[in-house]
Design a protein around this motif. Structure first.
Motif, mmCIF file in Angstrom:
data_model
loop_
_atom_site.group_PDB
_atom_site.id
_atom_site.type_symbol
_atom_site.label_atom_id
_atom_site.label_comp_id
_atom_site.label_asym_id
_atom_site.label_seq_id
_atom_site.Cartn_x
_atom_site.Cartn_y
_atom_site.Cartn_z
ATOM 1 N N VAL A 138 44.240 45.865 39.922
ATOM 2 C CA VAL A 138 44.605 46.099 38.528
ATOM 3 C C VAL A 138 44.543 44.794 37.739
ATOM 4 O O VAL A 138 44.071 44.757 36.602
ATOM 5 N N ARG A 139 44.995 43.733 38.364
ATOM 6 C CA ARG A 139 44.973 42.445 37.683
ATOM 7 C C ARG A 139 43.543 42.056 37.341
ATOM 8 O O ARG A 139 43.229 41.673 36.212
ATOM 9 N N ASP A 140 42.653 42.168 38.333
ATOM 10 C CA ASP A 140 41.260 41.806 38.092
ATOM 11 C C ASP A 140 40.649 42.695 37.023
ATOM 12 O O ASP A 140 39.889 42.244 36.172
ATOM 13 N N LEU A 141 41.004 43.959 37.114
ATOM 14 C CA LEU A 141 40.469 44.919 36.162
ATOM 15 C C LEU A 141 40.912 44.556 34.746
ATOM 16 O O LEU A 141 40.121 44.578 33.805
ATOM 17 N N ALA A 142 42.194 44.225 34.626
ATOM 18 C CA ALA A 142 42.735 43.887 33.320
ATOM 19 C C ALA A 142 41.976 42.705 32.737
ATOM 20 O O ALA A 142 41.619 42.693 31.559
ATOM 21 N N HIS A 155 40.405 54.418 43.499
ATOM 22 C CA HIS A 155 39.460 54.838 42.484
ATOM 23 C C HIS A 155 40.169 55.360 41.241
ATOM 24 O O HIS A 155 39.789 55.062 40.117
ATOM 25 N N MET A 156 41.223 56.126 41.476
ATOM 26 C CA MET A 156 41.900 56.743 40.348
ATOM 27 C C MET A 156 42.658 55.715 39.523
ATOM 28 O O MET A 156 42.687 55.797 38.294
ATOM 29 N N VAL A 157 43.260 54.754 40.205
ATOM 30 C CA VAL A 157 43.970 53.714 39.461
ATOM 31 C C VAL A 157 42.981 52.932 38.612
ATOM 32 O O VAL A 157 43.218 52.635 37.442
#
Lengths: 927, 162
Positions: A276-280, A312-314
């Motif tokens: 999530v951090r990387d995605l953000a 995947h869903m997150v």
């Protein structure tokens, strides 16, 4: 090496091995769609994960391979040995890089440009022979700078000698440049020490050992129970004390053995904060991840299987669900988007919720995607609830992301998630509110080994039905049977018959029924063959009621008629003996608490065996079109609405011709000029009873509403055809045999295995309004210009359907059955204002036909509209390339009319070879 | 001709050091049969057997043997004999094949016999086909013949539905 990376390596190695095998299989059976899609998903997963781990080299190779596979999946490229070789060589390269990664913790240097070029060439369909073997000899282009991964700073152990030198490459390079890295990797891979260090005090035990332990413990528990029961009846026996202890130990043992398989779900979540951090960072959003219930335990096997879907869903929630910071600020939400994971136990299941407070699922985008993919018609969508429409995101090949990006947007997202969850007996639901966010709820069994099952009896045998597939239990009575019980409140559902086949009408949905007695041939042989007539008679109780178990099969439901329902019981699923594996109705067998062996029923096997799988999909969840993984609609399958007229007469009409289905209360049926009418949407609508007379005793009338346009302009005419009952929507291949003129019947077709009359809608429309097909009096120019259309369609049936629709819209229509005849008309000097042509035709197909039109002659500038069952983007592109003006799905009459209006209007502005015509000859003018 | 057959049968067995073989004897429709004791895992009294719908005809059902599910094969049916009279309390002999357990339903299980190999003879050529398929040969006992059943063959069921 960090956990994330080592997990990735393990997974990738497994995936690669699997992909290797599958590719070889695919080469032998190029048409094997499941294998193809397996390979596609494997490569997609590798690519996706690489993106997040910051492994650009791997990602590029995987992306290129995926592109090729994507085109194979779309049917653009055939599976050739060359193609397979190209993919295999890319897999080999991935292995090479992975090996380097395993030994050094970083991607080895090297260029894959050659390989990617080759893949791109293959992807464009060039059978370039560039052999994969030349790859290694290619000199690596980039100088030995550090590998270009900078952003995600994973704490890889800083590497070996090779990496230390290049850290200062700008200065004079004293040593000769290192040899081409691509060659250097293999030895490194060999030298790779098995550094999977043994962490902590754990041992690996084969699952079968634990399984065996479980079996023995279960048996021990049983024996203990029997002993306890006997001891209770004997007072003062010296066994009481030791038996108590035995009992306790047994319980502890059971718990202990169960525990060996259980793990907290947090283990599957521990990668998520990082992702999530990387995605953000990548998306420039602020995301807060909250995880609740991480200590909830579940079976390790289940845990493994839901790990990827969860990830995947997150990722999806962060990527698609949450708005950007600016957007959030604009709508007055806190800048930081929130993703919440929540896991908890609920009745033998684990429930996992993945919630975001983002924008919610965009219904309109889903709708337009559904239409463009041909997954459903506009009419289908209109009849669907928002939830049903949202569920389209679980369909294969569906993705609303407009562009194919590295993150998502290939449409292998949610369908994979759903498949994986369903494979372990789980379900997934979603709730979404625009502007407030989306919640996905996954419900999975605690363990795969123990399931809760409903024990039922049919004939003299007992069976178990997994509770997860049981929707509800219904008591019903036979239609016409036990009339005396009509006032009984408890039995409200009625079993009706269509051609002797029983169906249950349950809350206005039709449910196909299967009698277990019959299906499993449980009755005595003497009764077996009279079954169709006497079906379910054997199950009927003295009071005329039947017990029906409504079971879920994929998206549809099936009703199983049983004799008796016992209790639910936790059972240990065991595979059946090899000699019984061919019986698809059983998914396993088990031993009940009383020690007896019992077979476990497989509802989907039952549905398949009785030929009703998916047949009633259109009723709930989604339309009946079973989209294949290639994303192609079935060319020759047509959705037909089945309905009943009179006692047993089943008739059909193409669903696309019916505007709506209504259930009109008897008191709303009025009489005007001696004819039945009803007020429908603020206007009177003429009702025509198909059976010839109106049965006023029925509380409701089932009505098929036909309109001649849905343009919303308001001038449309409507007619309601009263039928006895709406039976079902089936998707079937249409082979219609035209009948000798029977009034109101177009012909007979085999639909869902039965000969069924297909009604002639034009006949019934004229029954309602004799002038239905006459041009309305006030059409422009006093009717002097009726646009003349040519319809080229090989199927008599479709031609007979389309021509009246077009005539009803005020066009003059000529229909011919093949391209040769059409071209003969041209050569005879006939002129039309537009041509509508089928694509799939014997002889010259639609594409050839349009090329012939464009090539020469008086028609070369005419608008030509393609009418086809295939409406994938690729087909549309191909059609346009060949020269079609527009491309319309069969049976989408509104789309066809709209397209015609547009084409004819354009004809006016272009001032082409044909004289100007008023657009929308009749309908607009009526308005 | 008979003698010749006997000779070859004996010579085949002479290679083995043992002079005797041990059999579990059983009867099915009054015929005495033997199964090599090493192939037998368990002998069970009458059991509750769950019928399996749509199973091959020879499959009588399945039963629970200490927590393992065992497929019961009706030996009478397998040998094309008439079904056992209703009152017969059939016993079973449990054997293992490819990791799976099977129970052969028989009318009666009797004693375990140790028989000298020299009493072994090939099947008489007149033996009905149904028997010859599953019998490796016969033993001459006092007053009666014992057919040696080939368990592997008996358990190799085709999966054709009944």
């Amino acid at each position: 090496m960090d956990d994330l990376l080592s997990d990735f390596l393990t997974e990738t190695n497994e995936s690669l091995a699997e992909a290797d095998l599958a590719l070889v299989k695919l080469e032998q059976e190029p048409q094997d769609a499941p294998t193809l899609s397996l390979i596609f998903r494997l490569v997609h997963t590798i690519k996706g994960t690489c993106g997040f781990l910051g492994l650009p080299r791997l990602e590029r190779v995987a992306h290129a391979a995926e592109n090729v596979l994507g085109r194979v999946r779309d049917g653009v490229l055939p599976v050739t040995p060359d193609l397979v070789t190209a993919i295999l060589s890319s897999l080999d390269r991935i292995k090479l890089i992975v090996a380097g990664l395993a030994s050094n913790g970083v991607e080895p240097d090297g260029s894959d440009a050659d390989l990617i070029l080759n893949l791109e060439a293959v992807s464009e369909g060039k059978t370039q022979q560039a052999p994969a073997t030349s790859v290694a000899t290619q000199p690596p282009a980039p100088p030995p700078t550090a590998p270009p991964h900078t952003a995600p700073p994973h704490t890889a152990p800083k590497p070996t000698s090779q990496e230390e030198t290049p850290s200062v490459p700008a200065e004079a390079p004293p040593e000769p440049p290192p040899p081409p890295p691509a060659i250097e990797i293999p030895p490194a891979a060999e030298a790779q020490a098995p550094e999977q260090a043994l962490a902590g005090q754990t041992i690996r035990v084969g699952v079968d050992v634990i399984e065996n332990l479980m079996t023995l413990v279960s048996e021990l528990v049983l024996t203990r129970n029997q002993l306890l029961q006997q001891a209770r009846s004997q007072e003062n026996s010296g066994f009481t004390g030791p038996l108590q202890r035995l009992s306790h130990i047994t319980s502890d043992l059971q718990e202990g053995v169960m525990k060996t398989r259980m793990q907290p779900i947090g283990n599957a979540w521990n990668k998520l904060p990082r992702i999530v951090r990387d995605l953000a960072r990548e998306l420039g959003k602020k995301i807060e991840l909250t995880m609740l219930g991480a200590e909830t335990e579940l079976d390790r096997q289940v845990l493994e299987l839901i790990k990827d879907p969860l990830t995947h869903m997150v990722r999806n929630s962060g990527d698609h669900g949450l708005e950007t910071t600016a957007e959030r600020r604009a709508v007055g939400k806190p800048e930081t988007g929130r993703i919440t994971l929540n896991a908890f136990h609920e009745g033998g299941h684990i429930v996992i919720e993945i919630a975001d407070d983002g924008r919610g699922l965009p219904i309109d985008r889903i709708k337009s995607k559904v239409l463009s993919k041909g997954l459903a018609t506009e009419a289908d969508l209109a009849a669907m609830s928002d939830e049903a429409i949202q569920r389209f995101i679980f369909r294969a090949g569906f993705s609303t992301a407009a562009a194919v990006t590295a993150v998502s947007g290939r449409g292998v997202g949610m369908d994979v998630v759903k498949t994986n969850i369903e494979r372990i007996g789980g379900t997934i639901e979603l709730k979404s509110r625009p502007g407030e966010g989306t919640v996905f709820t996954i419900k999975i069994p605690l363990t795969l080994a123990i399931v809760s099952a409903l024990i039922v009896q049919a004939g003299a045998e007992r069976f178990a039905i997994p509770q997860i597939s049981v929707v509800e239990l219904v008591r019903a009575r036979e239609a016409g049977l036990a009339a005396a019980n009509d006032d009984r409140e408890t039995v409200t559902s009625v079993v009706e018959r269509i051609n002797g086949t029983p169906v249950l009408r349950l809350r206005d949905r039709l449910l196909p029924l299967v009698s277990l007695d019959d299906l499993l041939r449980l009755r005595e042989p003497a009764h077996q063959h009279t079954s169709t007539a006497a079906l379910a008679a054997g199950n009927t109780k003295a009071d005329g009621t039947l017990t029906i178990i409504v079971a879920k099969v994929g998206a549809s439901h099936v009703g199983l008629i049983v004799d008796r329902v016992f209790d639910t019981e936790e059972i240990v699923v065991k595979p059946v003996a090899p000699v019984l594996r061919h019986i698809s109705m059983f998914s396993g067998n088990t031993i009940l608490g009383d020690g007896s062996v019992i077979m476990i029923l497989d509802p989907s096997g039952i549905a398949r065996a009785s030929g009703i799988a998916g047949a009633s999909d259109g009723r709930h969840g989604g339309p009946a079109t079973p989209t294949t993984l290639t994303g192609e609609a079935h060319t020759d399958k047509t959705a037909m609405l089945l309905f009943r007229v009179g006692a047993s007469d089943i008739k059909a009409v193409p669903l696309g011709l019916v505007a709506r289905l209504e259930n009109i209360a008897q008191d709303r049926v009025e009489t005007a000029a001696g004819l039945p009418v009803t007020q429908y949407r603020g206007r009177l609508m003429r009702l025509v009873p198909m059976s010839g007379h109106l049965d006023t005793t029925k509380p409701h009338q089932a009505v098929l509403v036909f309109t001649d346009s849905n343009t919303g302009i308001g001038g449309d005419r409507r007619m309601g055809l009263i039928v006895e009952e709406i039976v079902d929507v089936v998707e079937d291949t249409m082979n219609i045999e035209l009948s000798g003129r029977r009034e109101g019947v177009l012909g007979t077709a085999i639909i869902a295995g039965r000969a069924t009359d297909v009604i002639d809608t034009s006949f019934w429309l004229t029954q309602a309004q004799p002038d239905w097909f006459d041009k309305p009096a006030d059409v422009a120019d006093g009717g002097s210009h009726r646009a003349r259309l040519l319809v080229v369609e090989d199927s008599d049936f479709f031609r007979q359907m389309i021509v009246p629709v077009l005539q009803a819209a005020g066009y003059e229509v000529i229909g011919v059955s093949d391209a040769a005849r059409a071209l003969a008309l041209r050569d005879n000097g006939q002129m039309f204002q537009a041509v509508i042509s089928d694509i799939e035709m014997p002889g010259m197909d639609g594409l050839g036909f349009v090329r012939a039109i464009r090539a020469q002659g008086a028609w070369s500038n005419l608008p030509v509209i393609a009418l086809s069952g295939r409406v994938s983007e690729r087909d549309i592109d191909r059609g346009r390339e060949a020269g079609f003006t527009d491309y319309v799905g069969k049976f989408s009459q509104e789309a066809l009319l709209a397209s015609l209006r547009q084409c004819l209007a354009q004809g006016v502005t272009q001032g082409g070879a044909h004289p100007p015509y008023p657009e929308a000859p009749s309908l607009r003018m009526v308005a | 001709m008979h003698a010749h057959a006997t000779m070859s049968a004996i010579s085949a067995h002479e290679a083995a050091p043992r002079q005797e073989e041990v059999f579990v004897t059983l009867s099915v429709a009054d015929q005495l049969c033997g199964i090599p004791v090493l192939a037998v895992r368990d002998v069970l009294g009458p059991q509750a057997i769950t019928r399996i719908p749509l199973a091959p005809r020879e499959v009588a059902g399945s039963l629970n043997l200490r927590g393992r599910i065992v497929t019961a094969i009706d030996l009478r049916c397998r040998l094309c004999l008439p079904p056992a009279p209703a009152e017969t309390a059939q016993m079973s002999i449990v054997a293992e094949q490819a990791g799976e357990l099977y129970a052969l339903l028989v009318d009666q299980v009797s004693e375990v016999l140790s028989l000298p190999l020299r009493q072994f003879e090939a099947n008489p050529p007149t033996l009905p086909q149904e028997w010859a398929r599953f019998s490796t040969g016969v033993y001459r006992l006092q007053g009666r013949l014992m057919a040696v059943l080939d368990v592997g063959h008996l358990l190799a069921l085709s999966t054709e539905p009944a």
